[in-house]
Motif scaffolding. Sequence first.
Motif, mmCIF file in Angstrom:
data_model
loop_
_atom_site.group_PDB
_atom_site.id
_atom_site.type_symbol
_atom_site.label_atom_id
_atom_site.label_comp_id
_atom_site.label_asym_id
_atom_site.label_seq_id
_atom_site.Cartn_x
_atom_site.Cartn_y
_atom_site.Cartn_z
ATOM 1 N N GLU A 196 40.133 -32.083 -15.468
ATOM 2 C CA GLU A 196 39.707 -32.682 -16.729
ATOM 3 C C GLU A 196 39.636 -34.196 -16.608
ATOM 4 N N LEU A 197 40.661 -34.775 -15.974
ATOM 5 C CA LEU A 197 40.696 -36.225 -15.790
ATOM 6 C C LEU A 197 39.540 -36.701 -14.917
ATOM 7 N N LEU A 198 39.291 -35.986 -13.827
ATOM 8 C CA LEU A 198 38.217 -36.385 -12.928
ATOM 9 C C LEU A 198 36.856 -36.281 -13.613
ATOM 10 N N TYR A 199 36.667 -35.290 -14.463
ATOM 11 C CA TYR A 199 35.381 -35.144 -15.157
ATOM 12 C C TYR A 199 35.069 -36.397 -15.973
ATOM 13 N N VAL A 200 36.064 -36.886 -16.715
ATOM 14 C CA VAL A 200 35.863 -38.092 -17.530
ATOM 15 C C VAL A 200 35.544 -39.286 -16.636
ATOM 16 N N ARG A 201 36.346 -39.461 -15.561
ATOM 17 C CA ARG A 201 36.138 -40.601 -14.658
ATOM 18 C C ARG A 201 34.830 -40.457 -13.872
ATOM 19 N N ALA A 202 34.483 -39.236 -13.520
ATOM 20 C CA ALA A 202 33.250 -39.012 -12.756
ATOM 21 C C ALA A 202 32.033 -39.438 -13.580
ATOM 22 N N LYS A 203 32.041 -39.125 -14.869
ATOM 23 C CA LYS A 203 30.933 -39.542 -15.736
ATOM 24 C C LYS A 203 30.822 -41.066 -15.751
ATOM 25 N N GLU A 250 44.352 -29.791 -15.099
ATOM 26 C CA GLU A 250 44.560 -31.080 -15.765
ATOM 27 C C GLU A 250 43.906 -32.210 -14.965
ATOM 28 N N ALA A 251 44.056 -32.138 -13.635
ATOM 29 C CA ALA A 251 43.431 -33.146 -12.773
ATOM 30 C C ALA A 251 41.906 -33.044 -12.854
ATOM 31 N N LYS A 296 43.920 -29.567 -6.683
ATOM 32 C CA LYS A 296 43.068 -28.487 -7.172
ATOM 33 C C LYS A 296 42.384 -28.945 -8.457
ATOM 34 N N LEU A 297 41.066 -28.863 -8.481
ATOM 35 C CA LEU A 297 40.320 -29.361 -9.626
ATOM 36 C C LEU A 297 39.941 -28.272 -10.620
ATOM 37 N N MET A 298 39.753 -27.043 -10.140
ATOM 38 C CA MET A 298 39.321 -25.990 -11.048
ATOM 39 C C MET A 298 39.703 -24.615 -10.521
ATOM 40 N N HIS A 299 39.856 -23.690 -11.450
ATOM 41 C CA HIS A 299 40.001 -22.277 -11.132
ATOM 42 C C HIS A 299 38.672 -21.610 -11.473
ATOM 43 N N LEU A 321 35.582 -32.847 -2.803
ATOM 44 C CA LEU A 321 36.290 -33.626 -3.817
ATOM 45 C C LEU A 321 37.766 -33.255 -3.860
ATOM 46 N N GLU A 322 38.058 -31.972 -3.766
ATOM 47 C CA GLU A 322 39.459 -31.546 -3.781
ATOM 48 C C GLU A 322 40.196 -32.077 -2.566
#
Length: 297
Positions: A62-69, A59-60, A46-49, A39-40
């Motif tokens: 968080e955005l992807l989590y909403v869109r992924a759902k 921040e990216a 970078k999606l997560m640490h 995904l990255e």
Amino acid sequence: MIVESLKVYITVVEQRNFSRAAELLHLSQPGVSLHIRKLEKEFDVKLMHRSPKWVKLTEAGELLYVRAKEMVNLYESAKLDIARLQDDVSGSLQIGASFTIGEYVLPRLFSSFARQYPEVAMEVFIENSSQVVEAIRDNHIDFGLIEEDIEAQDLNVTPFMKDELIIVAAEGYPLHTSVNADLEQLQDQVWILREMGSGTRSSSDRFLAQTGLRVNRSYVFNSSQGVKEAVFSGLGIAMLSRWVVKRELSAGMLKEITIPDIHIERNFSLVRRIGHIPTRANEVFAERLLKLDGHFI
């Protein structure tokens, strides 16, 4: 397929831990990491640490989590709509059930369903009612069947069947000579109870509190079968679903203690997460449950 990677990503975010996500998804931890890296690479960000103990989203991320759902929900909706067109009932069915339902009611329901839809893989997890609700919230199961009504903003609870609770004693227990007992005869008895969190325990506690019955002593077992065996051995009396003791009553192994003007009922309820999109197999099985309309098939 990117949808699978998105599902893995959602699970990691919600569990905040790669190991727990891997366990839930039945994947290896490196396999989970591979999906996240894909995904990255796909989004070039970078999606997560992560550390051994926690996951923190960028921040990216968080955005992807909403869109992924949203994307996964749309994908599952499309699959369901296409399955309806084809009248295809297949896939898996993972149900959590309380002990009374899981051990005494659900096997018969599963039997008729399996004969009609042999392509569906079915699995039942039997726990007490509170544990079933917890498993629904943790996405471990598709839906749950419990022995009581609950109110929760994140869950949809629909009664599908009435259950009668009765008081039983062993053949040789002193109360057996008074099948029609009054409340005074039930004072200071030894009671066999289910554990806290059980729907049967909640019903027993309500009955004892509402009638003001004194309990001489109580013993706790964490299954209806254990309670039934304890009653059969003469240890005490108990309140159980008629489903649980049906055979023993017919065989004369246990006696029902009836109390005039007292009839105890509760609901068997179907519990689902609000917003959960069911598979076609989930949908058809739930429809069959709700058509029972208080009567067993």
